[in-house]
Design a protein around this motif. Structure first.
Motif, PDB file in Angstrom:
ATOM      1  N   ARG A 178       0.996  -1.291  -0.233  1.00 18.91           N
ATOM      2  CA  ARG A 178      -0.110  -0.359   0.068  1.00 18.91           C
ATOM      3  C   ARG A 178       1.599   1.750  -0.017  1.00 18.91           C
ATOM      4  O   ARG A 178       1.918   1.457   0.535  1.00 18.91           O
ATOM      5  CB  ARG A 178      -1.171  -0.034   1.654  1.00 18.91           C
ATOM      6  CG  ARG A 178      -0.532  -0.213   2.467  1.00 18.91           C
ATOM      7  CD  ARG A 178      -1.141   0.080   3.771  1.00 18.91           C
ATOM      8  NE  ARG A 178      -0.392  -0.064   5.191  1.00 18.91           N
ATOM      9  CZ  ARG A 178      -0.362  -1.176   5.639  1.00 18.91           C
ATOM     10  NH1 ARG A 178      -0.292  -2.595   4.978  1.00 18.91           N
ATOM     11  NH2 ARG A 178       0.705  -1.382   6.835  1.00 18.91           N
ATOM     12  N   LEU A 179       0.198   2.201  -0.558  1.00 23.85           N
ATOM     13  CA  LEU A 179       0.968   3.904  -0.386  1.00 23.85           C
ATOM     14  C   LEU A 179       1.508   4.119   1.151  1.00 23.85           C
ATOM     15  O   LEU A 179       0.575   3.597   1.744  1.00 23.85           O
ATOM     16  CB  LEU A 179       0.229   4.434  -1.047  1.00 23.85           C
ATOM     17  CG  LEU A 179       0.414   5.924  -1.852  1.00 23.85           C
ATOM     18  CD1 LEU A 179       1.574   5.193  -3.101  1.00 23.85           C
ATOM     19  CD2 LEU A 179      -0.283   6.677  -2.259  1.00 23.85           C
ATOM     20  N   ALA A 180       2.722   4.262   1.402  1.00 20.41           N
ATOM     21  CA  ALA A 180       2.771   5.367   2.410  1.00 20.41           C
ATOM     22  C   ALA A 180       2.425   6.687   3.066  1.00 20.41           C
ATOM     23  O   ALA A 180       2.869   6.382   3.667  1.00 20.41           O
ATOM     24  CB  ALA A 180       4.080   4.281   3.093  1.00 20.41           C
ATOM     25  N   VAL A 181       2.180   7.438   1.862  1.00 15.28           N
ATOM     26  CA  VAL A 181       1.521   8.794   2.329  1.00 15.28           C
ATOM     27  C   VAL A 181       0.497   9.358   1.377  1.00 15.28           C
ATOM     28  O   VAL A 181       0.191   8.133   0.553  1.00 15.28           O
ATOM     29  CB  VAL A 181       2.860   9.241   1.177  1.00 15.28           C
ATOM     30  CG1 VAL A 181       4.609   9.297   1.624  1.00 15.28           C
ATOM     31  CG2 VAL A 181       3.275   9.525  -0.192  1.00 15.28           C
ATOM     32  N   PRO A 182       0.066   9.702   1.997  1.00 15.33           N
ATOM     33  CA  PRO A 182      -1.439  10.310   1.679  1.00 15.33           C
ATOM     34  C   PRO A 182      -1.040  10.576  -0.582  1.00 15.33           C
ATOM     35  O   PRO A 182      -0.275  11.162  -0.784  1.00 15.33           O
ATOM     36  CB  PRO A 182      -1.652  11.629   1.947  1.00 15.33           C
ATOM     37  CG  PRO A 182      -1.466  11.484   3.501  1.00 15.33           C
ATOM     38  CD  PRO A 182      -0.093  10.849   2.733  1.00 15.33           C
ATOM     39  N   ALA A 183      -1.825   9.959  -0.873  1.00 12.82           N
ATOM     40  CA  ALA A 183      -1.977   9.855  -2.346  1.00 12.82           C
ATOM     41  C   ALA A 183      -1.689  11.824  -3.197  1.00 12.82           C
ATOM     42  O   ALA A 183      -0.246  12.054  -4.052  1.00 12.82           O
ATOM     43  CB  ALA A 183      -2.940   9.683  -3.174  1.00 12.82           C
ATOM     44  N   ASP A 184      -2.085  12.655  -2.490  1.00 13.18           N
ATOM     45  CA  ASP A 184      -1.721  14.541  -3.143  1.00 13.18           C
ATOM     46  C   ASP A 184       0.056  14.667  -2.572  1.00 13.18           C
ATOM     47  O   ASP A 184      -0.410  15.896  -2.899  1.00 13.18           O
ATOM     48  CB  ASP A 184      -3.158  15.180  -2.722  1.00 13.18           C
ATOM     49  CG  ASP A 184      -3.166  14.673  -0.870  1.00 13.18           C
ATOM     50  OD1 ASP A 184      -2.422  14.465  -0.245  1.00 13.18           O
ATOM     51  OD2 ASP A 184      -3.904  15.849  -0.394  1.00 13.18           O
ATOM     52  N   GLU A 185       0.154  13.948  -1.914  1.00 14.28           N
ATOM     53  CA  GLU A 185       1.621  14.019  -1.988  1.00 14.28           C
ATOM     54  C   GLU A 185       2.799  13.451  -2.462  1.00 14.28           C
ATOM     55  O   GLU A 185       3.859  13.991  -2.542  1.00 14.28           O
ATOM     56  CB  GLU A 185       2.118  14.134  -0.056  1.00 14.28           C
ATOM     57  CG  GLU A 185       1.300  14.661   1.057  1.00 14.28           C
ATOM     58  CD  GLU A 185       1.692  14.105   2.510  1.00 14.28           C
ATOM     59  OE1 GLU A 185       2.650  12.995   2.176  1.00 14.28           O
ATOM     60  OE2 GLU A 185       1.455  14.071   3.355  1.00 14.28           O
TER      61      GLU A 185
END
Length: 415
Positions: free
Chosen positions: A387-394
């Motif tokens: 899974r992505l480890a940061v918010p997508a908008d970052e």
């Protein structure tokens, strides 16, 4: 080279400077690096489907923004040639040999730089050896290097899928196919990146690539192998040394472009839960995701370049003989005349510009597709719970004139 826009009576013939704007848009520099799509859309509003721009060093060019105009240019090599020897700014001495534009736009003895019979001869050789490479196990090599890259971070529970994975898998696969040792392939990742990035080191790194392939070609003359270098040397088209070296370079640069495509495919999968679950369950194919990325985030945003073989009208502008045109693949794919609603699914529509079109359309499409399918499949099966480890908008990207590359794709997964 300077960064001054040429104006007034001393401006060279055909220089696209007087188009209602005091300062031409630059396809390089801070704004271009962070908001290329904003520049494309502003230019479309101001100039229509073709716009005057500046490239590194203040060099004028026409950026083709419209889908139909790009197809016209790509499909008509007699009007819009790939032969840079007619490029007026180069011919008249305004392009230094140290210009970062040279590796991307300068004439070379390869099929990319030529049209007509010379192009057919050289492209035929490249197509033949690439087809033979497919038979020698692209998927097997992709599986090997995908697993090897994952092995390096699998126990950490975290990784950057750009720097740790996407930047390397396609490059290592093609390095193996070309005939290079793995260590050489890893070193060339940076050199290819610098050629696309531009700047003062672009020519230096381009020379490094050609030097390595020159040594490889010499080795294969006396020690033939089961690789693309040997295939080019032995092909009945009888390529000379420089032609072999430059075609090995072309294939490697194409592999580097594929690294950006892989990163963008992984970004789309990891920022959309429905796509990720669809891939894992088998309800969605990787090729469908690749197709979507090809439309919305093509790995090469701007294609270099074509040169007007005579005076011609394009997109309401007078293009003069010797003018440089660069083709906006990204803005062309988003042209509101062909995609009035970008949110509508493009599934099953392969008419995007990402591979170019016409006689110079990329001959290695199936190889790139195979590498990406394997790389995504191996990653998702090796690391369940990825899974992505940061918010997508970052997530951020940095663009050069030619591409827009994801800066990082941090992920986490259970160990």
């Amino acid at each position: 080279m300077n960064d001054q826009t040429p104006h007034g009576p001393d401006a060279p013939r055909g220089c696209p400077v007087d188009h209602g704007s005091a300062e031409l848009a630059r396809l390089y520099g801070p704004e271009a690096a962070t908001d290329p799509l904003g520049i494309y859309e502003r230019l479309r509003k101001e100039h229509g489907s073709v716009a005057p721009v500046l490239l590194e060093g203040g060099i004028p060019a026409w950026l083709v923004l419209g889908y139909r105009d790009s197809r016209r240019v790509l499909d008509n090599p007699r009007q819009f040639t790939r032969d840079a020897r007619i490029w007026r700014d180069w011919r008249e001495g305004r392009i230094a040999e140290t210009s970062p534009l040279i590796p991307m736009l300068g004439w070379r003895p390869d099929c990319v730089s030529q049209d007509g019979e010379p192009h057919r001869r050289l492209r035929g050789a490249v197509s033949d050896v690439l087809q033979a490479a497919v038979g020698r196990g692209i998927r097997r090599h992709a599986t090997h290097f995908a697993n090897k890259q994952i092995d390096a971070f699998a126990d950490n529970g975290r990784a950057d899928l750009v720097a740790d994975y996407a930047d390397y898998v396609p490059m290592l696969v093609m390095s193996r196919i070309l005939g290079l040792a793995e260590a050489e392939g890893r070193r060339l990742v940076e050199s290819c990146a610098q050629v696309l990035k531009g700047g003062e080191d672009a020519v230096l790194h381009d020379g490094r690539i050609r030097e390595i392939f020159g040594e490889l070609a010499e080795r294969r003359r006396s020690e033939p192998g089961s690789d693309l270098a040997t295939g080019l040397l032995e092909h009945h088209a009888a390529l000379d040394h420089d032609e072999v070296v430059h075609h090995l370079r072309v294939v490697l640069i194409a592999a580097h472009v594929t690294t950006n495509l892989l990163a963008r495919v992984l970004e789309l999968v990891l920022t959309d839960a429905s796509r990720l679950s669809g891939l894992i369950s088998g309800q969605l194919t990787i090729s469908a995701v690749v197709e979507e990325v090809m439309w919305n985030s093509p790995p090469l945003a701007v294609l270099p370049g074509r040169f007007a073989a005579s005076d011609v009208e394009l997109g309401g502008h007078r293009i003069e003989e010797g003018d440089l045109l660069v083709l906006g693949l990204a803005p062309g794919n988003l042209d509101p005349e062909v995609r009035p609603d970008p949110g509508v699914s493009v599934h099953g529509n392969q008419a995007h510009l990402a591979f170019g079109a016409g006689p110079h359309e990329c001959p290695g499409q199936s190889i790139g597709q195979s590498m990406i399918e394997v790389a995504v499949d191996v990653l998702l099966h090796r690391l369940p719970g990825l899974r992505l480890a940061v918010p997508a908008d970052e997530l951020t990207a940095t663009a050069s004139t030619w591409d827009s590359r994801l800066d990082r794709l941090p992920v986490e997964f259970p160990v």
